[in-house]
Design a protein around this motif. Structure first.
Motif, short mmCIF file in Angstrom:
data_model
loop_
_atom_site.label_atom_id
_atom_site.label_comp_id
_atom_site.label_asym_id
_atom_site.label_seq_id
_atom_site.Cartn_x
_atom_site.Cartn_y
_atom_site.Cartn_z
N ALA A 1 -13.94 6.74 33.66
CA ALA A 1 -14.85 6.86 34.81
C ALA A 1 -14.15 7.43 36.04
O ALA A 1 -14.81 7.98 36.92
CB ALA A 1 -15.45 5.49 35.12
N SER A 2 -12.82 7.34 36.11
CA SER A 2 -12.09 7.82 37.30
C SER A 2 -11.62 9.27 37.13
O SER A 2 -10.76 9.73 37.88
CB SER A 2 -10.88 6.92 37.53
OG SER A 2 -10.12 6.82 36.34
N GLN A 3 -12.18 10.00 36.17
CA GLN A 3 -11.62 11.31 35.80
C GLN A 3 -11.72 12.39 36.90
O GLN A 3 -10.97 13.35 36.88
CB GLN A 3 -12.22 11.83 34.50
CG GLN A 3 -13.71 12.06 34.53
CD GLN A 3 -14.29 12.09 33.12
OE1 GLN A 3 -13.76 11.47 32.20
NE2 GLN A 3 -15.37 12.81 32.95
N ILE B 1 8.07 6.60 44.72
CA ILE B 1 6.91 6.22 43.90
C ILE B 1 6.12 7.48 43.57
O ILE B 1 5.57 8.12 44.48
CB ILE B 1 5.97 5.26 44.65
CG1 ILE B 1 6.73 4.03 45.15
CG2 ILE B 1 4.78 4.85 43.77
CD1 ILE B 1 5.90 3.16 46.07
N PRO B 2 6.01 7.87 42.29
CA PRO B 2 5.10 8.98 41.98
C PRO B 2 3.65 8.51 42.12
O PRO B 2 3.31 7.41 41.68
CB PRO B 2 5.41 9.32 40.51
CG PRO B 2 6.48 8.37 40.06
CD PRO B 2 6.67 7.32 41.11
N GLN B 3 2.83 9.34 42.74
CA GLN B 3 1.39 9.00 42.84
C GLN B 3 0.55 10.20 42.43
O GLN B 3 0.78 11.32 42.88
CB GLN B 3 1.03 8.57 44.27
CG GLN B 3 -0.38 8.02 44.35
CD GLN B 3 -0.78 7.59 45.77
OE1 GLN B 3 -1.49 8.32 46.46
NE2 GLN B 3 -0.33 6.43 46.19
N GLY B 4 -0.43 9.93 41.52
CA GLY B 4 -1.35 10.98 41.09
C GLY B 4 -2.65 10.83 41.87
O GLY B 4 -2.69 11.00 43.09
N GLY B 5 -3.71 10.49 41.16
CA GLY B 5 -5.02 10.37 41.79
C GLY B 5 -5.24 9.05 42.50
O GLY B 5 -6.30 8.82 43.08
N ASN B 6 -4.26 8.16 42.45
CA ASN B 6 -4.36 6.83 43.10
C ASN B 6 -5.56 6.03 42.58
O ASN B 6 -6.26 5.39 43.35
CB ASN B 6 -4.41 6.98 44.63
CG ASN B 6 -4.20 5.65 45.34
OD1 ASN B 6 -3.88 4.65 44.71
ND2 ASN B 6 -4.42 5.65 46.64
N THR B 7 -5.81 6.11 41.30
CA THR B 7 -6.91 5.32 40.71
C THR B 7 -6.38 4.18 39.85
O THR B 7 -7.17 3.44 39.25
CB THR B 7 -7.82 6.20 39.82
OG1 THR B 7 -7.07 6.63 38.67
CG2 THR B 7 -8.35 7.41 40.56
N GLY B 8 -5.08 4.03 39.75
CA GLY B 8 -4.48 2.97 38.92
C GLY B 8 -4.96 1.60 39.38
O GLY B 8 -5.19 1.38 40.57
N LEU B 9 -5.10 0.68 38.44
CA LEU B 9 -5.70 -0.62 38.76
C LEU B 9 -4.70 -1.77 38.78
O LEU B 9 -5.09 -2.93 38.86
CB LEU B 9 -6.84 -0.91 37.76
CG LEU B 9 -8.02 0.06 37.81
CD1 LEU B 9 -9.03 -0.21 36.70
CD2 LEU B 9 -8.70 0.03 39.18
#
Ligand SMILES: Cc1cc2nc3c(=O)[nH]c(=O)nc-3n(C[C@H](O)[C@H](O)[C@H](O)COP(=O)(O)OP(=O)(O)OC[C@H]3O[C@@H](n4cnc5c(N)ncnc54)[C@H](O)[C@@H]3O)c2cc1C
Length: 465
Positions: free
Chosen positions: A131-133, A64-72
């Motif tokens: 807002a999650s930037q 699983i690729p994960q970036g900032g973990n802000t996905g909803l």
């Protein structure tokens, strides 16, 4: 399988297998999905990402690729429990940043905010704003084709990306890092990967478009009688301001009421009560027409499209206060108990129908449920949310969620809209996608996935059932 062989390949500082240390990577913002993972891999180079993917293919281990973990929608956290999560944060270099060109090449792990800051140093902007930037990363932004409040003028992530570099499911590198505006040489692979939510490739770098920084803004919070009137005003402003209209956001009074009640605003940004407000912003590149918005609003007032209660920001502080009001819309609902949310879009001329039909349908389920539809009206994208009845039991309210979802999604489909305007499918909406997407389109999507990732290594059980 032998996880130690992966540890040897990467070095022990790049792999976490301790359950306690893994925890922060497993929780997503709305805490809806709860699964463990086999390990967390934190590569420092693109070659290490390739090595992990090759190892995973050989060992039939999902990634699983994960970036900032802000996905909803739960795309970045496990669905099975035995996946390895690849954290991209250490791939955060700026590969090229030339003052004389309107693009920049950065690695996937750079945050959106860091990208803004780099662009600003060159007197430019990267206009995607959400807002999650502070946490969301370029890889995640592109993998979800994120939107935000400036899509109206600049487009969403897809329109802001010129080129991509990605590791494919077999570990090979796709180098599409072009800065060309025109390139009609066959299938557009960049655009296939953008919005694929980590199911087709792991994005490692991107070339992004930059724009000249606006020299000033005109921002207003306009009192509006109804969403229908908001649409009329939108057309009126767009006709005159064209692309300099950079935001047109709709907000109901309920949002203002609860933000004031919970002391979330330094000052009331409105000029008085109104059932609805439109937050409108025009961005100027020069001082040719400094009072353009004011003039359009005056004309709209004379034409009786709007009443008098308009607040025009007179300083950067007032502008910021208006935007804070808009950006706190999701958060403020939490203070009023449980809420049920939908991120949907319809053709812009159908937004008022969507809102009216949705409010009426939910009132039939329980007239005390409090509607809170707000969002990017200029893109036809409404966050159609509902707050629990005042003083009610949050758990009881959540039992009505399936009925509320069905009612709203039925209306969205009837109006030829989309069940996911911004946030994607992930785990949250895969049943809904299977039910509502055109069957041939879904079959073609699955065929692409099977061709590019025959072992189903990349983000399994996301998008598809
Ligand atoms: C407060 C708040 C406000 C938000 N506002 C908006 C908004 O206005 N508009 C909007 O569109 N979204 C919004 N979002 C959602 C979210 O911020 C975006 O979806 C963002 O693009 C996710 O980026 P991320 O780096 O956190 O990705 P993650 O959450 O880590 O991952 C999201 C998806 O992308 C995949 N992915 C991540 N990195 C990569 C990579 N390098 N290669 C391939 N796949 C990858 C993951 O597997 C997952 O499927 C908001 C979220 C929050 C919490």
């Amino acid at each position: 399988m032998d996880i130690n062989s992966l540890k040897k390949l990467l070095g022990s500082d790049c792999l976490i297998t301790d359950k306690n240390k893994m925890r922060s990577y497993l929780d997503e913002p709305r805490k809806r999905f709860h699964q463990s993972a086999l390990a967390i891999a934190i590569p420092k180079t693109v070659e290490q990402v390739q090595a992990i993917v090759k190892w995973a293919n050989k060992n039939k281990t999902p990634l699983i690729p994960q970036g900032g973990n802000t996905g909803l929608v739960g795309g970045q956290v496990p669905a099975l429990g035995d996946e390895i999560i690849i954290i991209l944060k250490k791939l955060n270099k700026v590969r090229s940043n030339n003052e004389n060109v309107n693009h920049i090449t950065v690695e996937a792990g750079l945050t959106l905010q860091e990208t803004h800051q780099i662009a600003e140093k060159n007197g430019r902007i990267f206009p995607l704003t959400i807002a999650s930037q502070g946490s969301a990363q370029i890889g995640g932004i592109l993998a979800t084709n994120a939107g935000g409040s400036q899509v109206l003028a600049y487009g969403n992530a897809r329109q802001l990306c010129l080129g991509l570099e990605a590791v494919l499911a077999d570990g090979s590198i796709y180098n599409g890092l072009t800065s060309l505006k025109k390139d009609n040489t066959g299938y557009d692979l960049n655009n296939l990967i953008i919005g694929s939510e980590g199911t087709l490739a792991i994005i490692t770098a991107a070339t992004l478009k930059l724009f000249p920084a606006p020299t000033s803004y005109e921002t207003a919070l306009v009192a509006i009688e109804s969403p229908k009137i908001a649409h009329e005003l939108f057309l009126q402003i767009q006709k005159t301001a064209g692309n300099s209209l950079t935001a047109f956001e709709l907000i109901p009074y309920f949002g203002l009421e609860i933000q004031l009640k919970h002391n979330m605003l330094e000052n009331d940004p409105s000029a008085g009560f109104s059932p609805w407000y439109a937050l409108v912003e025009i961005s100027h590149l020069n001082q040719d027409k400094p009072n353009l918005l004011e003039g359009i609003l005056e004309k709209s007032y004379e034409q009786k499209i709007i009443g008098g209660a308009t607040s025009i920001a007179q300083s950067e502080i007032e502008r910021e206060n208006m935007w804070t009001f808009r950006e706190q819309m999701s958060e403020c609902q939490n203070k009023e108990g449980a809420s049920i949310k939908h991120d949907v879009s319809v053709p812009i001329n159908k937004v008022s129908e969507l809102i009216e039909m949705g409010i009426n349908a939910i009132a039939k389920i329980d007239k005390n449920i409090r509607p809170c539809p707000f969002g990017h009206m200029g893109d036809g994208n409404i966050h159609f949310n509902f707050s629990q009845p005042m003083g009610g039991n949050p758990k009881d309210f959540m039992t009505t969620a399936p009925k509320i979802h069905d009612a709203i999604y039925d209306i969205v489909i009837k109006l030829n809209g989309s069940i996911s305007a911004e946030h994607g499918i992930g785990q949250l909406k895969k049943e809904l996608l299977a039910k509502t997407k055109d069957k041939q389109a879904l079959a073609t999507m699955k065929a692409i996935k099977t061709t590019l990732d025959p072992n189903n290594i990349l983000n399994p059980k996301k998008i598809f059932l």
